[in-house]
Design an enzyme around this catalytic site. Structure first.
Site, PDB file in Angstrom:
ATOM      1  N   ASP A 233      65.191  73.565 -45.196  1.00  0.00           N
ATOM      2  CA  ASP A 233      66.263  73.126 -46.087  1.00  0.00           C
ATOM      3  C   ASP A 233      67.390  74.141 -46.260  1.00  0.00           C
ATOM      4  OD1 ASP A 233      64.278  74.571 -47.259  1.00  0.00           O
ATOM      5  OD2 ASP A 233      64.249  73.482 -49.142  1.00  0.00           O
ATOM      6  N   THR A 234      68.085  74.417 -45.161  1.00  0.00           N
ATOM      7  CA  THR A 234      69.355  75.127 -45.209  1.00  0.00           C
ATOM      8  C   THR A 234      70.324  74.328 -46.079  1.00  0.00           C
ATOM      9  OG1 THR A 234      69.005  75.913 -42.951  1.00  0.00           O
ATOM     10  CG2 THR A 234      71.257  75.954 -43.768  1.00  0.00           C
ATOM     11  N   VAL A 235      71.208  74.998 -46.804  1.00  0.00           N
ATOM     12  CA  VAL A 235      72.188  74.282 -47.628  1.00  0.00           C
ATOM     13  C   VAL A 235      73.582  74.457 -47.042  1.00  0.00           C
ATOM     14  CG1 VAL A 235      70.790  74.592 -49.694  1.00  0.00           C
ATOM     15  CG2 VAL A 235      72.614  76.234 -49.197  1.00  0.00           C
TER      16      VAL A 235
END
Length: 420
Positions: A233-235
């Site tokens: 879950d890179t933002v």
């Protein structure tokens, strides 16, 4: 291949001021009118990662996306640069303990946090990035500062200013430029520490029983669901301001139990984000931010591929074909069982106002989309005319296989644009 086209429309025309009746206007009313006129427009689309988002934490993911959108819009309304607005959104996402970026990031094999982040300005095409950075609460702030310093030109003695720094060098540069450091115990949350201990135990058990690599890979993928913690879950965020300038940014703590020093797509040019204003060969301004397995995104240079594809007439079809042909079926990933990733994109162009409008104004037509091959992706979006942000957790359709299927959704909005 499974495709989903549920258009979550964000169509919103600029609100028109009501007609003022004849009579005296008080000083307070005049001040209110002036402050309204001074507010600038714009649009932001953010994501809290492509991976696995459980129903139990859906509220937290949506809430942080709303806050990130609001921070960016506040900047845009105040007349800030698109890069400053996209940075503000990322800072909010990095500060959340529920995202794998900044505070609460995944821990590496040594139990340490090393973050990657990058930002790109569509107007100047300048880029700033940091990799494997420890001791800084908001890595995207360092990336943005690198971009800004690079725009000032050469350093003393004709030296070229850096646009990408890693490790200890990135940390020292940040501190030297006034960005405060942050102790490791503050960066690590109880959630990230608990996940590290669980994953470490599983790794040690696998090594003791001589589990081969493929079995270990399956254990890691299943543990994401069991622990309610996606590791991909890179933002990221993409922004367009009232003048049509675009910017994109991305931030990540990387894969859980990654090798120390590993740098993922979030720090690499053309892989984590891309932004490019309209030009002689580009009818549209485009901005892209990616998420997913860093190695997959690096080997396909997905952010830049998506940006180039969005110059086609049909943005939805162009993005779908890119995700299918340039990502899932990419020859560079032929040995992979499943290709995991996601993107948020926007493109904008100037056009005439609505045909039925009596006002002779130009508008910015903004198309925004998100697409992913992972089980889910959390997004939020907002225009300066909206009262609040909209959020959504996109999921693959029932029966679709993560890594082999594509979901795609999006919408469109119009923004008032100054006439040049």
């Amino acid at each position: 291949m499974t495709m989903e086209k549920g258009m979550s429309s964000g169509e919103g025309l600029p609100s028109r001021s009501s007609q003022v009746s004849a009579g005296k206007i008080t000083a307070k009313e005049l001040e209110t009118k002036q402050s309204y006129k001074e507010k600038r427009g714009g649009f932001v689309l953010v994501h809290a990662g492509a991976g696995y988002h459980s129903e139990s934490k859906a509220k937290e993911y949506k809430h942080v996306c709303k806050r990130a959108c609001q921070k960016a819009i506040e900047k845009l309304q105040a007349g800030a640069l698109a890069t400053d607005a996209v940075t503000a959104a990322l800072v909010e996402l990095e500060d959340s303990p529920f995202t794998n970026a900044g505070m609460g990031s995944n821990l590496n094999l040594l139990g340490e946090i090393e973050c990657d982040a990058s930002i790109m300005d569509g107007k100047s095409l300048n880029f700033g990035a940091v990799g494997a950075l420890s001791g800084i609460k908001n890595p995207v702030s360092v990336a943005n500062r690198l971009l800004c310093e690079g725009q000032k030109g050469k350093l003393s003695a004709g030296r070229i200013p850096p646009c990408f720094l890693v490790g200890e060098g990135a940390y020292r540069w940040a501190v030297d430029h006034g960005i405060p450091s942050c102790p490791p115990n503050i960066m690590t949350t109880r959630f990230s520490l608990a996940a590290f201990k669980r994953n470490k135990r599983k790794l040690e058990l696998a090594e003791r029983v001589d589990t081969d690599f493929m079995q270990l890979k399956k254990r890691r993928q299943s543990s994401e669901k069991e622990n309610d913690s996606g590791t991909l879950d890179t933002v990221g965020a993409v922004v367009v301001d009232h003048e049509g300038n675009v910017a994109a940014a991305v931030s990540s703590g990387g894969l859980a139990l990654k090798h120390p020093g590993r740098v993922g797509q979030a720090a690499l040019y053309g892989c984590g984000c891309w932004a490019e204003n309209t030009g002689a060969h580009n009818p549209y301004s485009t901005a892209v931010s990616t998420s997913g397995c860093g190695e997959h995104l690096v080997r396909t240079i997905l952010a830049r591929e998506c940006s180039h594809a969005l110059q086609a007439e049909d943005a939805h079809q162009a993005l779908l074909e890119t995700m299918q042909n340039k990502f899932i079926s990419s020859p560079f990933l032929a040995s992979e069982d499943g290709v995991l990733g996601g993107v948020i994109v926007l493109r904008s162009c100037r056009c005439s106002a609505e045909p039925d409008s009596s006002q002779n104004k130009q508008t910015l037509l903004v198309e925004f989309l998100w697409s992913h091959t992972t089980e889910s992706m959390c997004v939020g979006y907002m225009s300066a005319q909206d009262g609040k942000a909209k959020t959504h957790i996109s999921r693959l359709p029932p029966g679709a296989v993560a890594g082999q299927s594509v979901a795609i959704e999006g919408g469109v909005c119009r923004l008032e644009s100054p006439v040049n």
